[in-house]
Write a protein that holds these residues in place. Structure first.
Motif, PDB file in Angstrom:
ATOM      1  N   VAL A   1     -10.513   9.470  -4.768  1.00  0.00           N
ATOM      2  CA  VAL A   1      -9.110   9.354  -5.185  1.00  0.00           C
ATOM      3  C   VAL A   1      -8.339   8.517  -4.169  1.00  0.00           C
ATOM      4  O   VAL A   1      -7.548   7.646  -4.530  1.00  0.00           O
ATOM      5  CB  VAL A   1      -8.464  10.747  -5.361  1.00  0.00           C
ATOM      6  CG1 VAL A   1      -6.964  10.630  -5.587  1.00  0.00           C
ATOM      7  CG2 VAL A   1      -9.119  11.497  -6.517  1.00  0.00           C
ATOM      8  N   ALA A   2      -8.592   8.750  -2.891  1.00  0.00           N
ATOM      9  CA  ALA A   2      -7.927   7.972  -1.838  1.00  0.00           C
ATOM     10  C   ALA A   2      -8.295   6.488  -1.928  1.00  0.00           C
ATOM     11  O   ALA A   2      -7.439   5.619  -1.760  1.00  0.00           O
ATOM     12  CB  ALA A   2      -8.284   8.534  -0.464  1.00  0.00           C
ATOM     13  N   ILE A   3      -9.555   6.195  -2.213  1.00  0.00           N
ATOM     14  CA  ILE A   3     -10.000   4.810  -2.374  1.00  0.00           C
ATOM     15  C   ILE A   3      -9.248   4.156  -3.533  1.00  0.00           C
ATOM     16  O   ILE A   3      -8.725   3.040  -3.400  1.00  0.00           O
ATOM     17  CB  ILE A   3     -11.528   4.746  -2.598  1.00  0.00           C
ATOM     18  CG1 ILE A   3     -12.265   5.041  -1.292  1.00  0.00           C
ATOM     19  CG2 ILE A   3     -11.950   3.389  -3.165  1.00  0.00           C
ATOM     20  CD1 ILE A   3     -13.764   5.239  -1.464  1.00  0.00           C
ATOM     21  N   ALA A   4      -9.189   4.825  -4.670  1.00  0.00           N
ATOM     22  CA  ALA A   4      -8.508   4.270  -5.846  1.00  0.00           C
ATOM     23  C   ALA A   4      -7.025   4.035  -5.559  1.00  0.00           C
ATOM     24  O   ALA A   4      -6.470   2.990  -5.923  1.00  0.00           O
ATOM     25  CB  ALA A   4      -8.688   5.197  -7.043  1.00  0.00           C
ATOM     26  N   ARG A   5      -6.385   4.970  -4.906  1.00  0.00           N
ATOM     27  CA  ARG A   5      -4.956   4.835  -4.594  1.00  0.00           C
ATOM     28  C   ARG A   5      -4.699   3.656  -3.661  1.00  0.00           C
ATOM     29  O   ARG A   5      -3.759   2.884  -3.858  1.00  0.00           O
ATOM     30  CB  ARG A   5      -4.428   6.118  -3.961  1.00  0.00           C
ATOM     31  CG  ARG A   5      -4.219   7.222  -4.951  1.00  0.00           C
ATOM     32  CD  ARG A   5      -3.634   8.441  -4.292  1.00  0.00           C
ATOM     33  NE  ARG A   5      -3.386   9.478  -5.270  1.00  0.00           N
ATOM     34  CZ  ARG A   5      -3.306  10.762  -4.994  1.00  0.00           C
ATOM     35  NH1 ARG A   5      -3.447  11.182  -3.744  1.00  0.00           N
ATOM     36  NH2 ARG A   5      -3.073  11.629  -5.947  1.00  0.00           N
ATOM     37  N   LYS A   6      -5.521   3.520  -2.634  1.00  0.00           N
ATOM     38  CA  LYS A   6      -5.336   2.421  -1.685  1.00  0.00           C
ATOM     39  C   LYS A   6      -5.553   1.071  -2.359  1.00  0.00           C
ATOM     40  O   LYS A   6      -4.789   0.128  -2.147  1.00  0.00           O
ATOM     41  CB  LYS A   6      -6.298   2.572  -0.502  1.00  0.00           C
ATOM     42  CG  LYS A   6      -5.941   3.699   0.431  1.00  0.00           C
ATOM     43  CD  LYS A   6      -6.987   3.851   1.528  1.00  0.00           C
ATOM     44  CE  LYS A   6      -6.768   5.107   2.334  1.00  0.00           C
ATOM     45  NZ  LYS A   6      -7.862   5.340   3.291  1.00  0.00           N
ATOM     46  N   ALA A   7      -6.597   0.972  -3.167  1.00  0.00           N
ATOM     47  CA  ALA A   7      -6.881  -0.284  -3.863  1.00  0.00           C
ATOM     48  C   ALA A   7      -5.752  -0.633  -4.830  1.00  0.00           C
ATOM     49  O   ALA A   7      -5.313  -1.785  -4.895  1.00  0.00           O
ATOM     50  CB  ALA A   7      -8.214  -0.196  -4.603  1.00  0.00           C
ATOM     51  N   ASP A   8      -5.274   0.352  -5.576  1.00  0.00           N
ATOM     52  CA  ASP A   8      -4.189   0.118  -6.526  1.00  0.00           C
ATOM     53  C   ASP A   8      -2.917  -0.312  -5.796  1.00  0.00           C
ATOM     54  O   ASP A   8      -2.212  -1.220  -6.244  1.00  0.00           O
ATOM     55  CB  ASP A   8      -3.938   1.373  -7.356  1.00  0.00           C
ATOM     56  CG  ASP A   8      -2.978   1.106  -8.498  1.00  0.00           C
ATOM     57  OD1 ASP A   8      -3.359   0.377  -9.437  1.00  0.00           O
ATOM     58  OD2 ASP A   8      -1.843   1.619  -8.450  1.00  0.00           O
ATOM     59  N   HIS A   9      -2.636   0.307  -4.671  1.00  0.00           N
ATOM     60  CA  HIS A   9      -1.449  -0.047  -3.889  1.00  0.00           C
ATOM     61  C   HIS A   9      -1.506  -1.516  -3.454  1.00  0.00           C
ATOM     62  O   HIS A   9      -0.513  -2.252  -3.589  1.00  0.00           O
ATOM     63  CB  HIS A   9      -1.314   0.875  -2.671  1.00  0.00           C
ATOM     64  CG  HIS A   9      -0.169   0.513  -1.798  1.00  0.00           C
ATOM     65  ND1 HIS A   9       1.137   0.825  -2.113  1.00  0.00           N
ATOM     66  CD2 HIS A   9      -0.124  -0.164  -0.635  1.00  0.00           C
ATOM     67  CE1 HIS A   9       1.932   0.352  -1.172  1.00  0.00           C
ATOM     68  NE2 HIS A   9       1.195  -0.248  -0.260  1.00  0.00           N
ATOM     69  N   ILE A  10      -2.644  -1.942  -2.955  1.00  0.00           N
ATOM     70  CA  ILE A  10      -2.812  -3.338  -2.532  1.00  0.00           C
ATOM     71  C   ILE A  10      -2.623  -4.278  -3.713  1.00  0.00           C
ATOM     72  O   ILE A  10      -1.917  -5.290  -3.619  1.00  0.00           O
ATOM     73  CB  ILE A  10      -4.196  -3.554  -1.879  1.00  0.00           C
ATOM     74  CG1 ILE A  10      -4.242  -2.841  -0.521  1.00  0.00           C
ATOM     75  CG2 ILE A  10      -4.525  -5.041  -1.740  1.00  0.00           C
ATOM     76  CD1 ILE A  10      -5.633  -2.733   0.077  1.00  0.00           C
ATOM     77  N   TYR A  11      -3.236  -3.964  -4.835  1.00  0.00           N
ATOM     78  CA  TYR A  11      -3.165  -4.810  -6.031  1.00  0.00           C
ATOM     79  C   TYR A  11      -1.717  -4.977  -6.506  1.00  0.00           C
ATOM     80  O   TYR A  11      -1.237  -6.097  -6.695  1.00  0.00           O
ATOM     81  CB  TYR A  11      -4.028  -4.173  -7.120  1.00  0.00           C
ATOM     82  CG  TYR A  11      -4.209  -4.948  -8.388  1.00  0.00           C
ATOM     83  CD1 TYR A  11      -4.306  -6.330  -8.417  1.00  0.00           C
ATOM     84  CD2 TYR A  11      -4.319  -4.268  -9.596  1.00  0.00           C
ATOM     85  CE1 TYR A  11      -4.499  -7.019  -9.605  1.00  0.00           C
ATOM     86  CE2 TYR A  11      -4.526  -4.942 -10.787  1.00  0.00           C
ATOM     87  CZ  TYR A  11      -4.609  -6.318 -10.787  1.00  0.00           C
ATOM     88  OH  TYR A  11      -4.813  -6.991 -11.964  1.00  0.00           O
ATOM     89  N   ILE A  12      -1.010  -3.875  -6.663  1.00  0.00           N
ATOM     90  CA  ILE A  12       0.374  -3.930  -7.139  1.00  0.00           C
ATOM     91  C   ILE A  12       1.265  -4.618  -6.110  1.00  0.00           C
ATOM     92  O   ILE A  12       2.162  -5.397  -6.471  1.00  0.00           O
ATOM     93  CB  ILE A  12       0.894  -2.524  -7.497  1.00  0.00           C
ATOM     94  CG1 ILE A  12       0.021  -1.880  -8.603  1.00  0.00           C
ATOM     95  CG2 ILE A  12       2.369  -2.574  -7.912  1.00  0.00           C
ATOM     96  CD1 ILE A  12      -0.107  -2.685  -9.884  1.00  0.00           C
ATOM     97  N   GLU A  13       1.029  -4.365  -4.847  1.00  0.00           N
ATOM     98  CA  GLU A  13       1.789  -5.024  -3.778  1.00  0.00           C
ATOM     99  C   GLU A  13       1.640  -6.548  -3.868  1.00  0.00           C
ATOM    100  O   GLU A  13       2.625  -7.293  -3.752  1.00  0.00           O
ATOM    101  CB  GLU A  13       1.289  -4.509  -2.426  1.00  0.00           C
ATOM    102  CG  GLU A  13       1.967  -5.086  -1.213  1.00  0.00           C
ATOM    103  CD  GLU A  13       1.424  -4.471   0.053  1.00  0.00           C
ATOM    104  OE1 GLU A  13       2.128  -3.620   0.625  1.00  0.00           O
ATOM    105  OE2 GLU A  13       0.297  -4.833   0.470  1.00  0.00           O
ATOM    106  N   GLU A  14       0.419  -7.016  -4.096  1.00  0.00           N
ATOM    107  CA  GLU A  14       0.181  -8.458  -4.190  1.00  0.00           C
ATOM    108  C   GLU A  14       0.753  -9.049  -5.478  1.00  0.00           C
ATOM    109  O   GLU A  14       1.237 -10.184  -5.479  1.00  0.00           O
ATOM    110  CB  GLU A  14      -1.315  -8.768  -4.075  1.00  0.00           C
ATOM    111  CG  GLU A  14      -1.872  -8.543  -2.694  1.00  0.00           C
ATOM    112  CD  GLU A  14      -1.290  -9.474  -1.624  1.00  0.00           C
ATOM    113  OE1 GLU A  14      -0.782 -10.566  -1.965  1.00  0.00           O
ATOM    114  OE2 GLU A  14      -1.331  -9.101  -0.444  1.00  0.00           O
TER     115      GLU A  14
END
Length: 110
Positions: free
Chosen positions: A6-19
């Motif tokens: 879950v932490a991996i998915a959240r971090k990846a999603d955060h980076i994607y949306i941020e970019e």
């Protein structure tokens, strides 16, 4: 799904949306997210071979959500996002971009 996944998915999603926001594309995309796939891939991190998680990126344009087309990011954007996710999210060694239209695919991974 473990708490670590879950932490991996959240971090990846955060980076994607941020970019997406940084590129000024947020209002042009109907829906976007990073999904953790239930598979592992072989990769190389440093001098070692690893078997780590795969993140799938999804972004679509639609007016009615009954049909949708994938958002046509340029290669430079996808290269940046994939590089950040692999380098900043421990446990991820591969990033893919889903270009399936709806139909036949759906917007969400289920």
């Amino acid at each position: 799904m473990t708490p670590a996944q879950v932490a991996i998915a959240r971090k990846a999603d955060h980076i994607y949306i941020e970019e997406i926001k940084a590129a000024g594309l947020y209002r042009k995309i109907s829906q976007a997210y990073a999904a953790l796939l239930p598979v592992r891939a072989v990769g190389v991190m440093g001098d070692k071979r690893v078997h780590d998680q795969v993140i799938a990126l999804r972004a679509v344009e639609t007016t009615d959500y009954m049909t949708a087309d994938w958002f046509d990011f340029d290669g430079k954007f996808l290269r940046k996002v994939a590089g950040r996710i692999v380098n900043e999210v421990d446990g991820v060694c591969r990033v893919v971009y889903d270009i399936t239209q709806k139909p036949p695919g759906t917007i969400e991974f289920q």
